[in-house]
Write an enzyme that holds these catalytic residues in place. Structure first.
Site, PDB file in Angstrom:
ATOM      1  N   CYS A 146    -121.390 -22.772 -60.509  1.00 15.14           N
ATOM      2  CA  CYS A 146    -121.786 -21.386 -60.126  1.00 15.14           C
ATOM      3  C   CYS A 146    -123.077 -21.257 -59.745  1.00 15.14           C
ATOM      4  CB  CYS A 146    -121.739 -20.603 -61.535  1.00 15.14           C
ATOM      5  SG  CYS A 146    -121.855 -21.195 -62.915  1.00 15.14           S
ATOM      6  N   HIS A 239    -126.360 -15.243 -61.813  1.00  9.83           N
ATOM      7  CA  HIS A 239    -127.405 -16.222 -62.118  1.00  9.83           C
ATOM      8  C   HIS A 239    -128.630 -15.904 -61.119  1.00  9.83           C
ATOM      9  CE1 HIS A 239    -124.799 -17.890 -64.553  1.00  9.83           C
ATOM     10  NE2 HIS A 239    -124.233 -19.113 -64.032  1.00  9.83           N
TER      11      HIS A 239
END
Ligand code: NAP
Length: 351
Positions: A146, A239
């Site tokens: 990710c 993120h």
């Protein structure tokens, strides 16, 4: 396409599995017909087996589906895999051997020489690797880790325009990236954990492969040195990454760097796919952007937001990026991979 392709979801009860269920509900090409997870869940209706953390309620279309063990056969044309990495490798291989296309999020097969590691806007041509796999009718395709997805999408236009030689990256990674139930609340709240097992190795290796060149002998990695430092922060989704880059060829001005990112094109092979965002990258001008709470759902969670592009006092240029870890960084990225494979003719109804 006539009729929808029937998707099975392996690891359907997990954080990524739940995002698959949310995103496939209402998908124009795919419908969920089978759900599987561990023996703990097998035999129970999905709505009882899952601790639902998705938006709203468990979709009606899947709530009564009975969970099955994650073993072939399943009643579907292909499977999405959101399996825990401790078990994903062998299970995915068994499905591919049984003739199922496996569209995986797990790390286990990402670096196998004949398995595509795909970000469709960047290396759609690597999908051709599935033709070299030795499974009878089945194959495995993966999407990156990710935090790697956001980094690689931001580096791609820079690598094309100027050549990227080296990268320093510090991540601030959301709790949903650790799965469910994930990090203990007393470790997470009001705290930062400066370690995420295995993450830095993935960030060093995966961008080199995605930005690499496919030839007769397989993928030749791009020659880029990457130094990551990964941190877990008390954010739910998204993120954030602070990145500094050194180039092979110096851009004439900072504007050239901004333009390369702002005008990064979507290839024709990807444009118009149901999950492809209008723009893979968006450059934000506000001095305090991007932020997870404000920006994580850009492009339905499929667009990477970039801000604070400026000269770096140590390398050449630095910037901040934000990627949705369970959408672009997991389920949404995998669904876009599946759509690309439909378009290339590799993914179709099983007879
Ligand atoms: P998670 O919430 O812990 O879910 C793991 C899933 O695997 C659950 O459905 C679980 O089923 C199943 N499982 C565990 N042991 C099993 C077994 N022995 N046999 C069959 N199924 C088993 O993890 P996650 O965050 O969704 O991550 C899933 C995968 O995606 C991992 O490989 C992860 O590295 C990767 N990934 C995650 C993210 C993210 O942002 N979260 C991003 C990219 C990639 P039960 O409920 O029955 O135990």
């Amino acid at each position: 396409m006539t009729g929808k392709l029937r998707a099975g979801i392996l690891g359907a009860t997990g954080a990524v599995g739940q995002k698959f269920i949310e995103l496939v509900a209402g998908h124009p090409w795919f419908e969920v017909t089978a759900l599987a997870a561990s023996e703990r869940s097998a035999g129970r209706p999905y709505r009882e087996a899952v601790s639902w953390i998705g938006t709203g309620c468990v979709p009606d279309a899947v709530g009564d589906l009975v969970m099955q063990p994650a073993e072939p056969p399943l009643d579907c044309d292909f499977v999405f895999s959101g399996l825990d990495a401790t078990v994903a490798g062998d299970i995915e291989t068994r499905f591919a051997r049984a003739g199922y296309p496996v569209i995986s999020n797990a790390r286990n097969h990402r670096m196998d020489p004949d398995v595509p590691l795909l970000i469709p806007e960047i290396n759609p041509g690597h999908a051709a690797l599935v033709e070299r796999q030795a499974f009878d009718g089945g194959f495995i395709v993966t999407n990156p880790n990710c935090s790697t997805v956001g980094l690689t999408m931001a580096l791609a236009p820079l690598h094309r325009a100027f050549g990227v030689r080296s990268v320093l990256v510090t991540t601030f990674q959301a709790l949903s990236g650790a799965g469910y139930p994930g990090v203990a609340s007393l470790d997470a709240l009001g705290n930062v954990v400066p370690f995420i097992g295995g993450e830095e190795a993935k960030m060093r290796a995966e961008p080199r492969r995605i930005l690499g060149t496919l030839g007769a002998a397989g993928v030749e990695d791009a020659d880029i040195a990457i130094s990551p430092q990964c941190n877990r922060v008390p954010v739910v989704d998204g993120h954030l990454e602070c990145v500094s880059v050194r180039f092979e060829r110096m851009p004439g001005s900072l504007d050239e760097v901004v333009d390369a990112m702002r005008t990064f094109p979507t290839p024709d092979s990807v444009a118009g796919l149901p999950s492809a965002p209008e723009r893979a990258l968006r450059v934000l001008d506000a001095e305090d952007a991007p932020q997870p709470r404000r920006d994580v759902m850009a492009g339905g969670g499929m667009t990477v937001s970039i801000g604070r592009i400026r000269p770096c006092e140590v390398l050449d240029v630095k910037f901040v990026l934000l990627v949705h870890n369970t959408i672009r960084g997991a389920a949404g990225g995998a669904i876009l991979n599946a759509e690309l494979l439909v378009r290339t003719g590799n993914l179709r109804a099983r007879s």
